[in-house]
Design an enzyme around this catalytic site. Structure first.
Site, PDB file in Angstrom:
ATOM      1  CE  LYS A  16      -1.999  -1.215   3.911  1.00 45.96           C
ATOM      2  NZ  LYS A  16      -1.332  -2.523   4.150  1.00 45.96           N
ATOM      3  NE  ARG A  43      -4.739  -1.899   9.446  1.00 47.03           N
ATOM      4  CZ  ARG A  43      -3.632  -1.327   8.934  1.00 47.03           C
ATOM      5  NH1 ARG A  43      -3.576  -0.035   8.746  1.00 47.03           N
ATOM      6  NH2 ARG A  43      -2.591  -2.055   8.630  1.00 47.03           N
ATOM      7  NE  ARG A  64       7.008  -2.655   6.361  1.00 46.93           N
ATOM      8  CZ  ARG A  64       5.671  -2.673   6.348  1.00 46.93           C
ATOM      9  NH1 ARG A  64       5.010  -2.116   5.358  1.00 46.93           N
ATOM     10  NH2 ARG A  64       5.010  -3.252   7.330  1.00 46.93           N
ATOM     11  NE  ARG A 102       5.828  -0.412  10.421  1.00 49.02           N
ATOM     12  CZ  ARG A 102       4.716  -0.610   9.719  1.00 49.02           C
ATOM     13  NH1 ARG A 102       4.620  -0.155   8.488  1.00 49.02           N
ATOM     14  NH2 ARG A 102       3.692  -1.259  10.244  1.00 49.02           N
ATOM     15  NE  ARG A 147       1.599  -5.260  11.393  1.00 47.65           N
ATOM     16  CZ  ARG A 147       2.768  -4.988  10.812  1.00 47.65           C
ATOM     17  NH1 ARG A 147       3.889  -5.420  11.348  1.00 47.65           N
ATOM     18  NH2 ARG A 147       2.796  -4.286   9.708  1.00 47.65           N
TER      19      ARG A 147
HETATM   20  P1  ADP Z   1       1.040  -1.985   7.419  1.00 46.52           P
HETATM   21  O1  ADP Z   1       1.663  -0.986   6.472  1.00 46.52           O
HETATM   22  O2  ADP Z   1       1.980  -3.084   7.736  1.00 46.52           O
HETATM   23  O3  ADP Z   1      -0.292  -2.442   6.952  1.00 46.52           O
HETATM   24  P2  ADP Z   1       0.401   0.291   9.091  1.00 46.52           P
HETATM   25  O4  ADP Z   1       1.592   1.162   9.045  1.00 46.52           O
HETATM   26  O5  ADP Z   1      -0.747   0.659   8.218  1.00 46.52           O
HETATM   27  O6  ADP Z   1       0.832  -1.211   8.807  1.00 46.52           O
HETATM   28  O7  ADP Z   1      -0.145   0.183  10.580  1.00 46.52           O
HETATM   29  C1  ADP Z   1       0.722  -0.080  11.658  1.00 46.52           C
HETATM   30  C2  ADP Z   1      -0.089  -0.216  12.940  1.00 46.52           C
HETATM   31  O8  ADP Z   1      -0.765   1.031  13.218  1.00 46.52           O
HETATM   32  C3  ADP Z   1      -1.203  -1.259  12.910  1.00 46.52           C
HETATM   33  O9  ADP Z   1      -0.735  -2.557  13.223  1.00 46.52           O
HETATM   34  C4  ADP Z   1      -2.154  -0.708  13.988  1.00 46.52           C
HETATM   35  O10 ADP Z   1      -1.650  -0.969  15.292  1.00 46.52           O
HETATM   36  C5  ADP Z   1      -2.054   0.792  13.747  1.00 46.52           C
HETATM   37  N1  ADP Z   1      -3.061   1.233  12.763  1.00 46.52           N
HETATM   38  C6  ADP Z   1      -2.831   1.736  11.522  1.00 46.52           C
HETATM   39  N2  ADP Z   1      -3.986   2.019  10.890  1.00 46.52           N
HETATM   40  C7  ADP Z   1      -4.987   1.691  11.749  1.00 46.52           C
HETATM   41  C8  ADP Z   1      -6.412   1.729  11.679  1.00 46.52           C
HETATM   42  N3  ADP Z   1      -7.063   2.170  10.585  1.00 46.52           N
HETATM   43  N4  ADP Z   1      -7.112   1.308  12.766  1.00 46.52           N
HETATM   44  C9  ADP Z   1      -6.480   0.866  13.874  1.00 46.52           C
HETATM   45  N5  ADP Z   1      -5.156   0.791  13.992  1.00 46.52           N
HETATM   46  C10 ADP Z   1      -4.395   1.192  12.943  1.00 46.52           C
HETATM   47  P1  ADP Z   2       2.138  -1.933   3.178  1.00 47.20           P
HETATM   48  O1  ADP Z   2       2.129  -0.420   3.190  1.00 47.20           O
HETATM   49  O2  ADP Z   2       0.952  -2.508   2.487  1.00 47.20           O
HETATM   50  O3  ADP Z   2       2.357  -2.535   4.513  1.00 47.20           O
HETATM   51  P2  ADP Z   2       4.743  -1.631   1.819  1.00 47.20           P
HETATM   52  O4  ADP Z   2       4.462  -0.742   0.658  1.00 47.20           O
HETATM   53  O5  ADP Z   2       5.456  -1.047   2.971  1.00 47.20           O
HETATM   54  O6  ADP Z   2       3.380  -2.387   2.283  1.00 47.20           O
HETATM   55  O7  ADP Z   2       5.544  -2.900   1.272  1.00 47.20           O
HETATM   56  C1  ADP Z   2       5.944  -3.962   2.145  1.00 47.20           C
HETATM   57  C2  ADP Z   2       7.317  -4.468   1.740  1.00 47.20           C
HETATM   58  O8  ADP Z   2       7.228  -5.175   0.500  1.00 47.20           O
HETATM   59  C3  ADP Z   2       8.354  -3.360   1.523  1.00 47.20           C
HETATM   60  O9  ADP Z   2       9.591  -3.840   1.964  1.00 47.20           O
HETATM   61  C4  ADP Z   2       8.325  -3.134   0.004  1.00 47.20           C
HETATM   62  O10 ADP Z   2       9.591  -2.667  -0.489  1.00 47.20           O
HETATM   63  C5  ADP Z   2       8.000  -4.524  -0.529  1.00 47.20           C
HETATM   64  N1  ADP Z   2       7.154  -4.511  -1.727  1.00 47.20           N
HETATM   65  C6  ADP Z   2       6.159  -3.643  -2.039  1.00 47.20           C
HETATM   66  N2  ADP Z   2       5.559  -3.968  -3.207  1.00 47.20           N
HETATM   67  C7  ADP Z   2       6.179  -5.104  -3.646  1.00 47.20           C
HETATM   68  C8  ADP Z   2       6.016  -5.948  -4.804  1.00 47.20           C
HETATM   69  N3  ADP Z   2       5.078  -5.692  -5.732  1.00 47.20           N
HETATM   70  N4  ADP Z   2       6.829  -7.020  -4.904  1.00 47.20           N
HETATM   71  C9  ADP Z   2       7.779  -7.275  -3.962  1.00 47.20           C
HETATM   72  N5  ADP Z   2       7.980  -6.529  -2.854  1.00 47.20           N
HETATM   73  C10 ADP Z   2       7.191  -5.455  -2.693  1.00 47.20           C
END
Ligand code: ADP
Ligand code: ADP
Ligand code: ZN
Length: 217
Positions: free
Chosen positions: A13, A88, A127, A160, A171
């Protein structure tokens, strides 16, 4: 353009949002980034969010909905936004619907980047994030050409606190229980598009942009 990016942790994302920001110059609203910033600054919000984030649990809806409402009311959201990681839960989705109705905004598309759980643990544990600009890299799948520093700005890369294997497993089960039901919710509204997130980053991006049905420069 009012875009909602969905997908399990590590689906890509944030990576796709960064590309959309560059092309369409609209703000990227990531609740995860907002919480991490608050934790870093040690604000009351950060203190409240930290224990949930560290455990891989969702921050309570009342808190999360409040910060998003405030953010969406700002002037820069009028011409568009990319919402990443919100909503979410169904309660968050319903609150978002009410907020957008009051602002006179219709979502353009809900794009779900779908990646099977089996691929997500390595995505998340590999990541690395830039301390300065927030860009995401991956030690194996998307490495920085500058090693431990960011390709784009030279900033230091870090991992992170919640990107450990144990936390990711939590998660993912939180995602299945609380976020997965939003797919049906947005399908019913005719807004839903699913993209195969196992493709290379640029292919995923092509799919995302195609789903928006916009003219490109
Ligand atoms: P990822 O990129 O791995 O999906 P995020 O950076 O979006 O993770 O979120 C990290 C953490 O922040 C989540 O595990 C949760 O604890 C909190 N968080 C983020 N977005 C939300 C949401 N919409 N509702 C509740 N908690 C959230
Ligand atoms: P999210 O915001 O959904 O948690 P991220 O954009 O942070 O996901 O991506 C999660 C990890 O996967 C990062 O280390 C990123 O560089 C890698 N990544 C993202 N898109 C791809 C893809 N299409 N193929 C392989 N690795 C990816
Ligand atoms: Zn950087």
């Amino acid at each position: 353009m009012y875009i909602l990016l969905m997908g399990p942790p590590g689906a890509g994302k944030g990576t796709q949002a960064a590309k959309l920001v560059e092309e369409f110059k609209i703000p990227h609203i990531s609740t995860g980034d907002m919480f991490r910033q608050a934790v870093k600054e040690g604000t009351p919000l950060g203190k409240q969010a930290k224990e949930f984030m560290d455990a891989g649990k969702l921050v309570p809806d009342s808190v999360t909905i409040g910060i998003v409402k405030e953010r969406l009311a700002k002037a820069d959201c009028k011409k568009g936004f990319i919402l990443d990681g919100f909503p979410r839960t169904l309660e968050q989705a319903e609150a978002l619907g009410k907020t957008l109705l009051a602002l006179g905004i219709n979502l353009t598309r809900v794009v779900n980047i779908n990646v099977p759980h089996g691929d997500l643990v390595s995505r998340v544990t590999g990541r690395r994030i830039c301390k300065s600009c927030g860009r995401a890299f991956h030690v194996e799948f998307n490495p920085s050409t500058k090693g431990e520093n960011c390709d784009a700005c030279g900033g230091q890369l870090y991992q992170r606190a919640d990107d450990s294997e144990a936390t990711v497993v939590n998660r993912l089960s939180v995602y299945d229980a609380q976020t997965q039901p939003l797919i049906a919710y947005y399908e019913q509204q005719g807004l839903y598009t699913e993209i195969d997130g196992r493709q290379p980053i640029d292919k995923v991006y092509e799919g995302v942009v195609k789903s928006l049905k916009v003219e490109r420069a």
